[in-house]
Design an enzyme around this catalytic site. Structure first.
Site, short mmCIF file in Angstrom:
data_model
loop_
_atom_site.label_atom_id
_atom_site.label_comp_id
_atom_site.label_asym_id
_atom_site.label_seq_id
_atom_site.Cartn_x
_atom_site.Cartn_y
_atom_site.Cartn_z
N CYS A 1 -14.70 7.43 9.84
CA CYS A 1 -15.43 6.31 10.33
C CYS A 1 -16.88 6.41 10.43
O CYS A 1 -17.56 7.51 10.61
CB CYS A 1 -15.03 6.78 11.96
SG CYS A 1 -16.21 5.82 13.29
N ASN B 1 -17.87 3.74 -1.36
CA ASN B 1 -16.99 3.07 -2.60
C ASN B 1 -16.37 1.88 -1.95
O ASN B 1 -15.67 2.05 -0.79
CB ASN B 1 -15.85 3.83 -3.25
CG ASN B 1 -15.30 2.98 -4.31
OD1 ASN B 1 -15.71 3.07 -5.44
ND2 ASN B 1 -13.86 2.62 -4.15
N GLU B 2 -16.66 0.64 -2.15
CA GLU B 2 -16.07 -0.49 -1.63
C GLU B 2 -16.14 -0.36 0.02
O GLU B 2 -14.98 -0.64 0.53
CB GLU B 2 -14.69 -0.86 -2.10
CG GLU B 2 -14.85 -1.16 -3.70
CD GLU B 2 -13.43 -1.68 -4.39
OE1 GLU B 2 -12.40 -1.54 -3.75
OE2 GLU B 2 -13.37 -2.43 -5.09
N CYS C 1 -12.85 -0.10 13.59
CA CYS C 1 -12.29 1.21 13.76
C CYS C 1 -12.31 1.34 15.49
O CYS C 1 -12.92 0.79 16.15
CB CYS C 1 -13.24 2.24 13.62
SG CYS C 1 -13.01 3.97 14.22
N CYS D 1 -11.79 3.94 17.42
CA CYS D 1 -12.10 5.11 18.19
C CYS D 1 -12.87 5.22 19.20
O CYS D 1 -13.66 4.28 19.42
CB CYS D 1 -12.80 6.27 16.90
SG CYS D 1 -14.37 6.19 16.72
N CYS E 1 -16.91 4.37 18.36
CA CYS E 1 -16.97 3.02 17.87
C CYS E 1 -16.88 1.68 19.17
O CYS E 1 -17.76 1.12 19.26
CB CYS E 1 -15.95 2.46 17.00
SG CYS E 1 -16.73 3.06 15.22
N GLU F 1 -17.38 -2.06 -11.81
CA GLU F 1 -15.94 -1.67 -12.04
C GLU F 1 -15.42 -2.97 -12.94
O GLU F 1 -15.33 -4.14 -12.03
CB GLU F 1 -14.78 -1.43 -10.91
CG GLU F 1 -15.14 -0.15 -10.28
CD GLU F 1 -14.28 0.11 -9.27
OE1 GLU F 1 -13.19 -0.22 -9.15
OE2 GLU F 1 -14.52 1.19 -8.37
N TRP G 1 -0.92 -1.41 -6.22
CA TRP G 1 -0.60 -1.81 -4.70
C TRP G 1 0.40 -2.88 -4.80
O TRP G 1 0.81 -3.35 -3.91
CB TRP G 1 -1.95 -2.43 -4.08
CG TRP G 1 -3.29 -1.51 -4.48
CD1 TRP G 1 -4.30 -2.40 -5.32
CD2 TRP G 1 -3.45 -0.10 -4.35
NE1 TRP G 1 -4.89 -1.27 -5.77
CE2 TRP G 1 -4.72 -0.13 -5.11
CE3 TRP G 1 -2.64 0.92 -4.02
CZ2 TRP G 1 -5.10 1.18 -5.18
CZ3 TRP G 1 -3.23 2.25 -4.19
CH2 TRP G 1 -4.50 2.37 -4.71
C1 GAL Z 1 -11.00 -0.77 -6.84
C2 GAL Z 1 -11.58 0.68 -6.46
C3 GAL Z 1 -11.16 1.69 -7.41
C4 GAL Z 1 -9.88 1.67 -7.83
C5 GAL Z 1 -9.45 0.17 -8.50
C6 GAL Z 1 -8.32 0.07 -9.10
O1 GAL Z 1 -11.20 -1.50 -6.06
O2 GAL Z 1 -13.03 0.77 -6.13
O3 GAL Z 1 -11.67 2.97 -6.81
O4 GAL Z 1 -9.11 2.06 -6.80
O5 GAL Z 1 -9.94 -0.63 -7.22
O6 GAL Z 1 -7.21 0.20 -8.13
ZN ZN Z 2 -14.81 4.77 14.80
#
Ligand code: GAL
Ligand code: ZN
Length: 646
Positions: free
Chosen positions: A107, A141-142, A148, A150, A153, A300, A309
């Site tokens: 968080c 990262n991203e 949240c 909690c 928050c 990236e 995913w």
């Molecule tokens: C991005 C993320 C990376 C990796 C990549 C591929 O969104 O920043 O860490 O997960 O996707 O899934």
């Molecule tokens: Zn929170």
């Protein structure tokens, strides 16, 4: 221009590090991004720091002439920290903390998280402050503006509201809480949106504020880290890697105090063949350039089949590795970092492919990447050149969020009309800027302001002034619908824009998957979908009328003379050709030079500066294209980029 790779020393046997670094150097890789998920290795237990392995890896890269970007590891707190201080975990809409073992389990507002995150960032900055190889820092990262639930928050949100609205009375009024007896009689009653219902059941005014506050907190978290880094390294170059996610940050706020924009660029490998399907990533790249109106990085970049995913997607077709990276340069990037060097053999992302496969045997994709590295090197003279543009599209963070909260009709997406307008002008080989709705627009000749759903006086005043002074604006369906609280305005649409566009909407028909068509006064007909505004001109001239259904004969597209300029209103969502027709008309009227319509999926942009003008000619399709350009016949292979410098 520079090419880099994302690399995870902590995932590999140390024996591989020098081999990998040597191959990178031979291939022409200039930089690596490291460590953004490695907190458990950097601080294996509370206060015990171990940077020796990272020093060693950086040392190996340095020996090979490769620079480093350090990612602060705050996306993934180590298990010992979560166990010791479960209050660092974000709480989901069920009221229970998010599980550990995936990522993003922190968080931003937790004081304990701030303490530990601040400490690891500080230690890293202190440790690497004199390391010349570290050329940039990536925060977390991203970062996503997740809500949240909690206690910290929730309290923070109550305070935020108290500051914004002052009294409960004002808040109840702004939110229209009388509906369904929702009026608050104490601040403590204000809960986060616990998820018994999908958000569409919740009050849109209440929800939009949650998103705004979450986005502010995310920005503040990034700046909290940036300040720590700068306190040790005043001239550090700091960014964070962003993307288009469900809970998008406010890109303009987030990057305002960071040094450059970084984007995670994963164009599709599955090329659709329906010509109405705009799959190019050019629009996203232009949007990234437009955040700071400066060169940006791709942190990236697509390197192979994407999976994990979702089931694995097609691998990159021949030409894509090179073409898509060069496409980023064509739209203003000056560094592209590929995700990732080698495909992971471990962990949940083992099917998100890197440049080299699990076998560690470099193959077709790697060979193409090696060619890219050489080409990028040859483009070094273009570093710092700009994309100049006469046409801009405004992006509204608030409207985008509000559309996500309340889907308008089947198939309706905020980005689609941005893509359609972008594509329409890009089709003529123009640079197109996509910028914040609040940005200065005086330098442009034509400005598309689609779907300005949440109104703001500063924006509407600006568009009026711009047009009055001779500019051309294009407005579309769903303009002027809401006030800043996300409540509907009691005026005929497009409310605050009525005078500008010289027409009003007597009724609208959200036709969703249904279709209609419109006929222009010159007889040209285009299909349209999703939405039909039935327009009544006040002072506007009618350009097209509906062909079918009860709105048959009613105006669908208009233009209004306003001051010295013109304001177009598009009351439906048309086929691509309709936007191209209007774009051409506007270019002609404004005397903007253009290339006669390019073949479909051909893209041309121009970078200028340093005494050079470089034309980037890109075939963003899986078919060869042959066409005439400047009196010369060009034949261009699938995903090929030709660069012509003068
Ligand atoms: C991005 C993320 C990376 C990796 C990549 C591929 O969104 O920043 O860490 O997960 O996707 O899934
Ligand atoms: Zn929170």
């Amino acid at each position: 221009m520079k090419i880099g790779v994302d690399y995870y020393p902590e995932h590999w046997d140390e024996k591989l590090w020098p081999q990998d670094a040597q191959l990178m150097a031979r291939t022409g890789v200039k930089l690596v991004r490291l460590a953004e998920f490695a907190w458990c290795r950097l601080e294996p237990s509370d206060g015990q720091f171990d940077f020796a392995w990272l020093d060693k890896a950086i040392g190996i890269f340095a020996e090979n002439g490769i620079d480093v970007v350090i990612g602060t590891p705050t996306n993934c707190p180590p298990r010992w920290l979560c166990e010791k201080h479960p209050d660092i975990l974000p709480v989901g809409d069920t009221g229970t903390p998010n599980p550990i073992g995936i990522r993003g389990h922190r968080c931003y507002n937790s004081p304990t998280l701030r303490k530990y995150a601040g400490r690891i960032v500080e230690r890293l900055a202190e440790h690497y402050r004199n390391c010349k190889r570290v050329i940039a820092w990536q925060i977390d990262n991203e970062l996503e503006a997740n809500i949240c639930c909690c206690d910290v928050c929730s309290n923070k949100h109550r305070e935020w509201l108290r500051k914004r609205y002052g009294t409960l009375e004002a808040l109840n009024k702004a939110y229209g809480n009388v509906v369904w007896s929702g009026e608050y009689s104490s601040w403590e009653q204000i809960d986060p949106p616990f998820g018994r219902y999908n958000t569409a059941w919740l009050n849109p005014a209440y929800m939009l504020d949650f998103r705004r506050r979450a986005a502010e907190d995310l920005t503040e978290f990034a700046h909290f880290q940036a300040d720590i880094i700068r306190s040790y390294i005043p001239d550090a170059k700091i960014t964070t890697n962003t993307w288009f996610c469900d809970n998008a940050p406010d890109f303009y706020d987030l990057f305002a105090d960071l040094d450059f924009v970084a984007y995670d660029n994963y164009p599709t490998t599955n090329i659709p063949h329906d010509s109405e399907d705009i799959y190019t990533h050019a629009v996203h790249l232009d949007m990234m350039r437009g955040i700071k109106r400066q060169p940006f990085w791709v942190m990236e970049q697509l390197s192979g089949s994407m999976g994990c995913w979702m089931p694995m997607q097609k691998t990159t077709r021949p030409g894509m590795i090179k073409g898509y990276a060069l496409q980023a340069f064509a739209h203003g990037a000056d560094t592209v970092v590929h995700f990732r060097w080698r495909t992971a053999n471990i962990g949940a992302e083992m099917h998100w492919h890197g440049l080299i496969d699990h076998s560690n045997v470099p193959g077709r994709r790697f060979a193409e990447f090696a060619e890219l590295c050489k080409e990028a090197e040859a483009l070094e003279s273009l570093r710092g050149t700009e994309l100049l543009s006469d046409v801009a599209i405004l992006f509204s963070t608030d409207s985008e969020a509000a559309f996500k909260l309340q889907p308008q009709t089947d198939g309706y997406s905020y980005m689609e009309q941005i893509k359609l307008l972008h594509q329409a002008f890009a089709r003529y080989g123009l640079n197109v800027d996509i910028i914040d709705e609040y940005a200065d627009i005086s330098q442009y000749k034509a400005v598309c302001a689609p779907e300005l759903y949440i109104t703001d006086k500063a924006v509407s005043d600006k568009l009026h002034d711009f047009t009055r002074n001779g500019g051309t604006v294009i407005l579309t369906v769903r303009s002027g619908v809401k006030d800043k609280h996300n409540n509907c305005i009691m005026e005929q649409l497009p409310t605050v824009y009525r005078e500008l566009v010289g027409c009003h909407i007597s009724e609208y028909d959200p036709i969703g998957w249904g279709t209609n068509s419109i006929r222009f006064t010159d007889g040209e007909i285009f299909g349209c979908k999703q939405w039909c505004d039935i327009i009544e001109p006040d002072t506007a001239e009618v350009l097209a009328r509906y062909e079918c259904d009860f709105c048959k004969g009613s105006p669908a597209v208009t233009v209004n003379r306003y001051g010295n300029g013109s304001a177009y209103y598009i009351g439906t969502i048309g086929e691509r050709g309709m936007y191209e027709k209007l774009a051409k008309h506007i270019l002609d009227k404004n005397g903007i030079a253009y290339i006669p319509a390019l073949p479909e999926n051909m893209e041309i942009t121009t970078r200028t500066g340093n005494g050079v003008t470089a034309k980037f000619i890109f075939n963003n399709s899986d078919e060869e294209k042959v066409f005439a350009l400047d009196g010369e016949e060009i034949s261009i292979a699938p995903f090929e980029m030709k660069i012509k410098s003068e």
